[in-house]
Design an enzyme around this catalytic site. Structure first.
Site, short mmCIF file in Angstrom:
data_model
loop_
_atom_site.label_atom_id
_atom_site.label_comp_id
_atom_site.label_asym_id
_atom_site.label_seq_id
_atom_site.Cartn_x
_atom_site.Cartn_y
_atom_site.Cartn_z
N HIS A 1 55.56 19.47 -0.97
CA HIS A 1 55.26 18.04 -1.48
C HIS A 1 55.19 17.56 -3.06
O HIS A 1 54.39 18.63 -3.59
CB HIS A 1 53.89 17.19 -0.98
N TYR B 1 47.66 7.85 0.33
CA TYR B 1 46.15 7.52 0.16
C TYR B 1 45.92 5.88 -0.17
O TYR B 1 46.33 5.57 -1.21
CB TYR B 1 45.32 8.15 -1.26
N PRO C 1 36.30 15.42 2.07
CA PRO C 1 37.78 15.68 1.96
C PRO C 1 38.93 15.13 1.22
O PRO C 1 40.12 15.41 1.13
CB PRO C 1 38.04 15.45 3.20
N LYS D 1 40.05 19.65 -1.13
CA LYS D 1 39.83 20.92 -2.00
C LYS D 1 39.18 22.01 -1.18
O LYS D 1 38.99 23.30 -1.66
CB LYS D 1 38.81 20.31 -3.14
N TYR E 1 44.57 17.49 -8.56
CA TYR E 1 44.90 17.49 -7.11
C TYR E 1 46.00 19.12 -6.90
O TYR E 1 45.67 19.61 -5.81
CB TYR E 1 45.71 16.44 -6.82
P1 FAD Z 1 34.78 28.04 7.61
O1 FAD Z 1 35.84 27.76 7.58
O2 FAD Z 1 33.80 27.02 8.17
O3 FAD Z 1 34.64 29.39 8.35
C1 FAD Z 1 33.23 29.87 8.16
C2 FAD Z 1 33.33 30.66 9.50
O4 FAD Z 1 32.31 31.44 9.87
C3 FAD Z 1 33.65 30.03 10.94
O5 FAD Z 1 34.72 30.64 11.65
C4 FAD Z 1 32.33 30.12 11.82
O6 FAD Z 1 32.88 30.11 13.14
C5 FAD Z 1 31.97 31.28 11.27
N1 FAD Z 1 30.20 31.74 11.42
C6 FAD Z 1 29.31 30.61 11.18
N2 FAD Z 1 28.31 31.08 11.43
C7 FAD Z 1 28.53 32.23 11.97
C8 FAD Z 1 27.64 33.21 12.49
N3 FAD Z 1 26.16 32.98 12.49
N4 FAD Z 1 27.99 34.59 12.44
C9 FAD Z 1 29.20 34.66 12.43
N5 FAD Z 1 30.27 33.94 12.09
C10 FAD Z 1 29.65 32.76 11.82
N6 FAD Z 1 40.13 21.48 2.54
C11 FAD Z 1 41.26 21.45 2.12
O7 FAD Z 1 41.27 22.36 0.95
N7 FAD Z 1 42.25 20.59 1.92
C12 FAD Z 1 42.11 19.67 3.10
O8 FAD Z 1 42.94 18.91 3.26
C13 FAD Z 1 41.14 19.42 3.93
N8 FAD Z 1 40.79 18.81 4.92
C14 FAD Z 1 39.68 18.78 5.53
C15 FAD Z 1 39.99 17.79 6.62
C16 FAD Z 1 38.57 17.74 7.43
C17 FAD Z 1 38.41 16.66 8.64
C18 FAD Z 1 37.61 18.74 7.26
C19 FAD Z 1 36.53 18.98 8.25
C20 FAD Z 1 37.38 19.70 6.47
C21 FAD Z 1 38.59 19.83 5.52
N9 FAD Z 1 38.83 20.64 4.52
C22 FAD Z 1 39.84 20.45 3.70
C23 FAD Z 1 37.63 21.80 4.40
C24 FAD Z 1 38.20 23.13 4.90
O9 FAD Z 1 38.46 23.07 6.05
C25 FAD Z 1 36.80 24.08 4.59
O10 FAD Z 1 36.40 23.85 3.40
C26 FAD Z 1 37.20 25.44 4.91
O11 FAD Z 1 37.22 25.71 6.24
C27 FAD Z 1 36.12 26.12 4.08
O12 FAD Z 1 36.44 27.64 4.56
P2 FAD Z 1 35.24 28.75 4.87
O13 FAD Z 1 35.88 30.13 5.05
O14 FAD Z 1 34.35 28.84 3.72
O15 FAD Z 1 34.55 28.03 6.11
C1 DHB Z 2 44.75 16.40 4.73
C2 DHB Z 2 43.27 16.14 4.61
C3 DHB Z 2 42.80 15.67 3.40
O1 DHB Z 2 41.52 16.10 3.25
C4 DHB Z 2 43.54 15.24 2.39
O2 DHB Z 2 42.93 14.77 1.24
C5 DHB Z 2 44.87 15.17 2.45
C6 DHB Z 2 45.42 15.83 3.92
C7 DHB Z 2 45.10 16.60 5.98
O3 DHB Z 2 44.48 17.12 6.96
O4 DHB Z 2 46.56 16.50 6.24
#
Ligand code: FAD
Ligand code: DHB
Length: 399
Positions: free
Chosen positions: A72, A201, A292, A296, A384
């Site tokens: 995009h 948005y 969200p 980021k 962004y």
């Molecule tokens: P996580 O993905 O949470 O991974 C952590 C891992 O550790 C998990 O698999 C978990 O099971 C494991 N774990 C936890 N506790 C233990 C334990 N005790 N022992 C072993 N393993 C364990 N981010 C963006 O950049 N762009 C977006 O568009 C965006 N949209 C989002 C929309 C929604 C609805 C949500 C909820 C989040 C969104 N995010 C977005 C955020 C993004 O999903 C997270 O920031 C990202 O997953 C972080 O990655 P991580 O590896 O730090 O943590």
């Molecule tokens: C999506 C999630 C977001 O938090 C955002 O800012 C844009 C798109 C998505 O899940 O597609």
């Protein structure tokens, strides 16, 4: 059991760190408490910054993303019923974002790690960290019924917001800064054609709405709801009515269809400082959470582990921990900028029902300013698309 780096969590942070270390010839073992099917099936983020796209490509795990993801060049901001296109590609000298779901990134990373012979322990339980302030920290865990122990040189706590790693930083040196918002996001996956070529948005009197995409057949949309609302209060009909009320314009209608998944998430900003204690380093959601709206979270996880990797590589190449001891400081500079941007986007786009009519008018005026000023649009776009990783202190441009 022994390895160089013990990694807790197979999310984007843990998997990418393990992959980056492998490319530098450094061994790691990953412990994940969910199954492979669960981590590969959880619907979360969708937007990859230019830097994340580049990282996946240069490290050899971007092939499917380039084939199946959607590039995009901009987004649309909507308020007072009118759309404004932000041409990010032009405003950032040719950069763009990729819409490619987080769980697909996870699948690509897991496949690459396993193909390279990595040890990933899925479905572990009772993970605990020991001797993190010594030269040989340990991770204990249960797997297939038995308790086991791993000794390593460093532990990377990539275990998300609720994992055990962050709590190992003693309270006396750990500062947690946070803000909770009175907003929740109700997210849906729906079987409909792509609604719009770019993300929308929308700031609306009834609340924020976001139109996104996944595949040509499945779309991802969000609406602002009360964070304490129950998903059972939201029938498919009610969701479509609300989405349409918030995004449709005179000439543009939102296609609807069967909703195949729906849930509500609450929103917070959170930062833990520092992100290191002894030989424990925390990364990604374990260290920080963003609302969200700025897309980021996943991208910050990816930038944290690039900083951490550099420190670990320097240690094995030179024996010096100087770079590692700067991990927190370097990573936090970028984290706080992403926090500021996510907070700003959230505040500007959501409808705060506690606000006075004065505050509401200020909000709409800010949107009018942003969409009519090239300077403001450039600032929005560069944030962004993703700010650069600055290894040294950012240079002042003031003259
Ligand atoms: P996580 O993905 O949470 O991974 C952590 C891992 O550790 C998990 O698999 C978990 O099971 C494991 N774990 C936890 N506790 C233990 C334990 N005790 N022992 C072993 N393993 C364990 N981010 C963006 O950049 N762009 C977006 O568009 C965006 N949209 C989002 C929309 C929604 C609805 C949500 C909820 C989040 C969104 N995010 C977005 C955020 C993004 O999903 C997270 O920031 C990202 O997953 C972080 O990655 P991580 O590896 O730090 O943590
Ligand atoms: C999506 C999630 C977001 O938090 C955002 O800012 C844009 C798109 C998505 O899940 O597609």
């Amino acid at each position: 059991m022994k390895t160089q780096v013990g990694i807790i969590g197979a999310g984007p942070a843990g998997l990418m760190l393990s992959h980056l270390l492998h490319l530098e010839g450094i061994e790691s073992v990953i412990f994940e408490n969910r199954t492979r099917e669960e981590i590969e099936g959880t619907i979360r983020a969708g937007v990859l910054e230019q830097g994340t796209v580049d990282l996946l490509n240069v490290t050899g795990v971007g092939e499917r993303m380039m084939r199946e993801g959607h590039l995009h060049h901009g987004i649309e901001l909507q308020f007072n019923g009118i759309r404004h296109r932000v041409n990010m590609h032009e405003l950032t000298e040719g950069k763009s974002i990729m819409v490619y779901p987080q769980h697909e990134v996870i699948k690509d990373l897991v496949a690459a790690r396993l193909e390279a012979g990595a040890e990933i322990y899925f479905s572990v339980s009772d993970v605990s960290l020991h001797d993190v302030d010594s030269d040989s920290p340990k991770i204990r865990f249960k797997h297939d019924g038995g308790e086991q122990e791993l000794t390593c040189d460093f532990i990377a706590g990539c275990d998300g917001f609720h994992g055990p790693s962050r709590k190992m930083i003693p309270e006396s040196i750990r500062e947690e800064k946070q803000q909770i918002y009175p907003f929740g996001w109700l997210g849906i996956l729906a079987e409909t054609p792509i609604a719009n070529p770019e993300l929308i948005y929308s700031n609306h009197d009834r609340g924020f709405a976001l139109i996104s995409t996944r595949t040509p057949e499945i779309q991802r949309h969000y609406i602002q709801v009360d964070p304490n609302d129950d998903i059972n209060n939201w029938s498919d009909d009610r969701i479509w009515t609300e989405l349409k009320a918030r995004v449709e314009t005179d000439g543009w209608k939102l296609p609807d269809g069967p909703i195949i998944q729906k849930n509500i998430v609450s929103m917070r900003s959170f930062v833990c400082e520092p992100m290191q204690y002894g030989r424990l380093f925390i990364a990604g959601d374990a260290a920080h959470i963003v609302p969200p709206t700025g897309a980021k979270g996943l991208n910050l996880a990816m930038s944290d582990v690039q900083v951490l990797k550099r420190g670990i590589v320097t240690f094995y190449e030179t024996g010096s921990q100087d770079m590692l001891s700067r991990y927190s400081e370097i990573a936090l500079r970028r984290i706080w900028k992403a926090q500021r941007f996510s907070w700003w986007m959230t505040t500007m786009l959501h409808r705060n029902f506690n606000h006075s009519s004065f505050e509401r008018s200020i909000q709409l005026s800010e949107l009018e300013y942003v969409t009519s000023s090239r300077a403001a649009l450039t600032s929005l776009s560069e944030n962004y698309i993703g700010l650069p990783l600055e290894w040294e202190s950012p240079k002042s441009l003031l003259v």
